[in-house]
Design an enzyme around this catalytic site. Sequence first.
Site, PDB file in Angstrom:
ATOM      1  N   THR A  15       0.835  -1.193   0.000  1.00  0.00           N
ATOM      2  CA  THR A  15       0.000   0.000   0.000  1.00  0.00           C
ATOM      3  C   THR A  15       0.874   1.247   0.000  1.00  0.00           C
ATOM      4  OG1 THR A  15      -1.828   1.161   1.105  1.00  0.00           O
ATOM      5  CG2 THR A  15      -0.172   0.135   2.519  1.00  0.00           C
ATOM      6  N   GLY A  19      -2.797   5.514   6.087  1.00  0.00           N
ATOM      7  CA  GLY A  19      -3.822   5.056   7.018  1.00  0.00           C
ATOM      8  C   GLY A  19      -3.932   3.542   7.049  1.00  0.00           C
ATOM      9  N   LYS A  20      -3.952   2.936   5.866  1.00  0.00           N
ATOM     10  CA  LYS A  20      -4.011   1.478   5.799  1.00  0.00           C
ATOM     11  C   LYS A  20      -2.743   0.859   6.372  1.00  0.00           C
ATOM     12  CE  LYS A  20      -7.102   0.675   1.863  1.00  0.00           C
ATOM     13  NZ  LYS A  20      -7.239  -0.004   0.553  1.00  0.00           N
ATOM     14  N   ASP A  47      -1.907  -1.040 -11.856  1.00  0.00           N
ATOM     15  CA  ASP A  47      -3.259  -0.625 -12.210  1.00  0.00           C
ATOM     16  C   ASP A  47      -4.255  -1.601 -11.608  1.00  0.00           C
ATOM     17  OD1 ASP A  47      -2.351   1.519 -13.710  1.00  0.00           O
ATOM     18  OD2 ASP A  47      -2.237   0.337 -15.559  1.00  0.00           O
ATOM     19  N   ASP A  76      -7.773  -4.564  -0.490  1.00  0.00           N
ATOM     20  CA  ASP A  76      -8.587  -3.689  -1.328  1.00  0.00           C
ATOM     21  C   ASP A  76      -9.927  -3.583  -0.632  1.00  0.00           C
ATOM     22  OD1 ASP A  76      -8.565  -2.092  -3.808  1.00  0.00           O
ATOM     23  OD2 ASP A  76     -10.340  -3.263  -4.265  1.00  0.00           O
ATOM     24  N   GLY A 159     -10.708   8.093   5.322  1.00  0.00           N
ATOM     25  CA  GLY A 159     -11.672   7.747   4.285  1.00  0.00           C
ATOM     26  C   GLY A 159     -13.100   8.122   4.667  1.00  0.00           C
ATOM     27  N   ASP A 161     -14.847   6.862   7.053  1.00  0.00           N
ATOM     28  CA  ASP A 161     -15.147   6.491   8.440  1.00  0.00           C
ATOM     29  C   ASP A 161     -16.112   7.449   9.146  1.00  0.00           C
ATOM     30  OD1 ASP A 161     -13.603   4.259   8.185  1.00  0.00           O
ATOM     31  OD2 ASP A 161     -11.976   4.933   9.489  1.00  0.00           O
ATOM     32  N   LYS A 181     -11.680  -0.123  17.241  1.00  0.00           N
ATOM     33  CA  LYS A 181     -12.066  -0.453  15.866  1.00  0.00           C
ATOM     34  C   LYS A 181     -11.336  -1.688  15.359  1.00  0.00           C
ATOM     35  CE  LYS A 181     -12.124   1.531  11.198  1.00  0.00           C
ATOM     36  NZ  LYS A 181     -11.680   2.676  10.365  1.00  0.00           N
ATOM     37  N   ARG A 195     -11.611  -4.615   8.007  1.00  0.00           N
ATOM     38  CA  ARG A 195     -10.230  -5.033   7.815  1.00  0.00           C
ATOM     39  C   ARG A 195      -9.778  -5.961   8.923  1.00  0.00           C
ATOM     40  NH1 ARG A 195      -8.663  -0.348   6.745  1.00  0.00           N
ATOM     41  NH2 ARG A 195      -9.170  -0.556   4.544  1.00  0.00           N
TER      42      ARG A 195
END
EC number: 3.6.1.66
Length: 221
Positions: A15, A19-20, A47, A76, A159, A161, A181, A195
Amino acid sequence: MSGHRLLTGKVVIATHNPGKLAEMRELLAPFGVEAVSAAELSLPEPDETGTMFSENAALKAIAAAEAADLPAFADDSGLCVDALDGAPGLFSARWAGPDKDFSGAMARIERELAARGATNRRAHFVSALVVAWPDGHIETFEGRVFGELVEPRGTQGFGYDPMFRPDGHDRTFGEISSDEKHGVNWTTGTALSHRARAFVLLAQACLRRPGGVHTGQPASR
């Protein structure tokens, strides 16, 4: 399902999203796995041409594993709004534009709902996690969390959230702490975020805690 492969040592988090990356490092911390990001390794972003979350996650994980010659895993994920026929879905990040303006993306969702005269505010987050090894072995895990869209509140997370209130809670993901979370109850195998739920399945299949204690039985998929 048999054939799961143990994930140890160093792994690439495929990534460029800080954040991820922070979430995944937090989830991996108890397992003694060293995580380095694709961004830190200056790996290109492939891509995302898949038609499913799992396909896009696989594209990213495979590309990172081959480029770094290390196991890699990718997420993803996206927000799927019932009244918008599942949009933004695969295009959740693209709705935020090149500047990652998720305030604008959330405003677009409200405009789209208003244009349809929609009163149904049900939505869910999806996360597909794919682990890929340089030899081509891959494993796929998926988690979902359902809830309602509300007026954006809170500054936690990232995002979409702030506008998502998970079922059974009176706070949005933007108001819920990272520990709550993404925390996992390993006794019950439960977690709140999409996630973290996908990660529970991954950990049960592919990770061991330091000292050799496995998190649980391999999850069926």
